[in-house]
Design a protein around this motif. Sequence first.
Motif, mmCIF file in Angstrom:
data_model
loop_
_atom_site.group_PDB
_atom_site.id
_atom_site.type_symbol
_atom_site.label_atom_id
_atom_site.label_comp_id
_atom_site.label_asym_id
_atom_site.label_seq_id
_atom_site.Cartn_x
_atom_site.Cartn_y
_atom_site.Cartn_z
ATOM 1 N N THR A 251 6.537 -25.509 -15.647
ATOM 2 C CA THR A 251 5.456 -26.404 -15.235
ATOM 3 C C THR A 251 4.773 -26.993 -16.459
ATOM 4 N N ASP A 252 4.174 -28.171 -16.289
ATOM 5 C CA ASP A 252 3.372 -28.782 -17.350
ATOM 6 C C ASP A 252 1.914 -28.345 -17.266
ATOM 7 N N ASP A 253 1.572 -27.609 -16.211
ATOM 8 C CA ASP A 253 0.201 -27.166 -15.995
ATOM 9 C C ASP A 253 -0.098 -25.966 -16.900
ATOM 10 N N ARG A 254 -1.093 -26.074 -17.762
ATOM 11 C CA ARG A 254 -1.455 -24.999 -18.677
ATOM 12 C C ARG A 254 -2.661 -24.245 -18.105
ATOM 13 N N GLN A 255 -2.443 -22.990 -17.741
ATOM 14 C CA GLN A 255 -3.516 -22.184 -17.165
ATOM 15 C C GLN A 255 -3.586 -20.829 -17.858
ATOM 16 N N ASP A 256 -4.820 -20.347 -18.037
ATOM 17 C CA ASP A 256 -5.041 -19.080 -18.725
ATOM 18 C C ASP A 256 -4.575 -17.892 -17.887
ATOM 19 N N ASN A 257 -4.710 -17.979 -16.584
ATOM 20 C CA ASN A 257 -4.423 -16.837 -15.714
ATOM 21 C C ASN A 257 -3.558 -17.265 -14.544
ATOM 22 N N LEU A 258 -2.405 -16.666 -14.445
ATOM 23 C CA LEU A 258 -1.463 -16.982 -13.378
ATOM 24 C C LEU A 258 -0.968 -15.698 -12.716
ATOM 25 N N THR A 259 -0.579 -15.832 -11.466
ATOM 26 C CA THR A 259 0.167 -14.781 -10.784
ATOM 27 C C THR A 259 1.594 -15.277 -10.607
ATOM 28 N N VAL A 260 2.544 -14.485 -11.075
ATOM 29 C CA VAL A 260 3.963 -14.833 -10.977
ATOM 30 C C VAL A 260 4.586 -14.017 -9.848
ATOM 31 N N HIS A 261 5.302 -14.695 -8.976
ATOM 32 C CA HIS A 261 5.983 -14.037 -7.852
ATOM 33 C C HIS A 261 7.480 -14.292 -7.990
#
Length: 506
Positions: A237-247
């Motif tokens: 993704t091009d979306d830069r986020q500090d906190n993600l949940t990966v499934h």
Amino acid sequence: MNRTTLSLIAGATALAAVTGFAALSSPDASGADPAKAAAQRPVERTTLLCPAPSQSDLADTAYTSFTPVTQGVSGTGSAELKAAAEQSESGASGKDKKGKKGKKASAKSGTPGLTPKKPGTPATAEASGADAPALIGTAQGTFAPGWTVQQTTEVAAGNGRGLQGVDCTAPDTEFWFPGASTAADRTDYVHLTNPDDSAAVADIELYGKDGAVKSTVGEGITVPPHAGEPILLSTLTDDRQDNLTVHVTVRSGRVGAAVQALDQKLGGDWLPAAADPAPSLVLPGIPKDAVSVRLVAFTPGGSDADLKVRLASPAGLITPAGNETLHVKSGLTSVLDLGDVTRGEAGSLVLTPTDRAVPVVAALRVVRGKGDQQETAFIPATAAVGTRATVADNSDKGTTLSLTAPTASAQVKVTASAGSQGGAAATQTYTIKAGTTQDVQIPVPSGLKGTYALTVEQVSGGPVYASRMLAATEDGVPGFTIQTLPNDRGTVAVPEADEDLAVLQK
């Protein structure tokens, strides 16, 4: 999560068990007398998968294999780790994703030729540099029940510098990783390892503060037979986020999965899969000197979750001031910054629903050190120790074992194994009061040489949760890594079955 049940029409009970995959016998429901209570039998085969440890030329990796002694196990057995590219015996090419021929398992090629000699004594091996591959391990017979392999890597400098540790995991079909990131300072990889003879196909979904992150690249990822595949999250993704949940979900086959989280400023570590979604969660063993603790939570269902946040301290359960609750919106990753919540004492985070029960997954990001001399580790929500749990690669200094009993007092037996190069095992029993966490004094083996394993066994009382921290300061940077101790699934319930010839007359 995969469960296969075979019904026997007549004859004796058969047992074939693999960690994460068990084939069991069950009685036929035909009007015969009810089956007797299921007996706990040792598993006969265990598969473990270790991700490729590092892409740094400055990495030094230690592997430690250990099988605790299990009562009722007799005969012979074996345990072995091999490079993922060398596992195929069914005509696979034996090449990695760059097309290079797989290297033989040897210290020179960066692949440990690790073959344990007997249960109860750790076996060790080492690898250096960026060429160490993913590993596939198999234990059979006496080595299978409770087999564990620890992979610990020290990276001297650069992105993710510090201590990185991970327990090699059993293959499965679904994994949750709250706490990953695509931020500019982070380089996070999802490592997928396929132990089987046919290709596995997996999907990777990302969820951020606003919900699902748009990406089609994460769909239908093929992991070749007997191979490991690291996927850089920022390429999905091009979306830069500090906190993600990966499934991670597997369409066909099964894989081992772990997230390697590398930070340019805060070191790095492995983020293991969190425990299955549940209304109440325990995240054990926050270091007493943690300067920053961040809770990342996600609820996969269609309902929001409201969680009561409490810290199990040495004195009992307390509520962090200003962080009494956390509202987790359905499908969105939620974050709660707890700061230096432990304030110099041992602690574990306990999450419970405020009203209705909604399943949640969660993990902690923990930071130690000051200024530019900081390091990071992760603590996912974990299952209870249960009958027994084991963790390897402990040393006489720098090892902390944390035990918590969130609901009721419990008695726990801790055994430190013989050393990998010598020494006698030692055992100590502890009482953990309800609602408390204790960093216990470990019974270090007498005459210890090398490293040892810790085995934690529940003796009585309520559920116990545990974690182990390894710490080693290098050039002023407090390198550390934390592994939780869920039940080792070394035994499996096997119902007794009787012949019922009446079924042949129908």
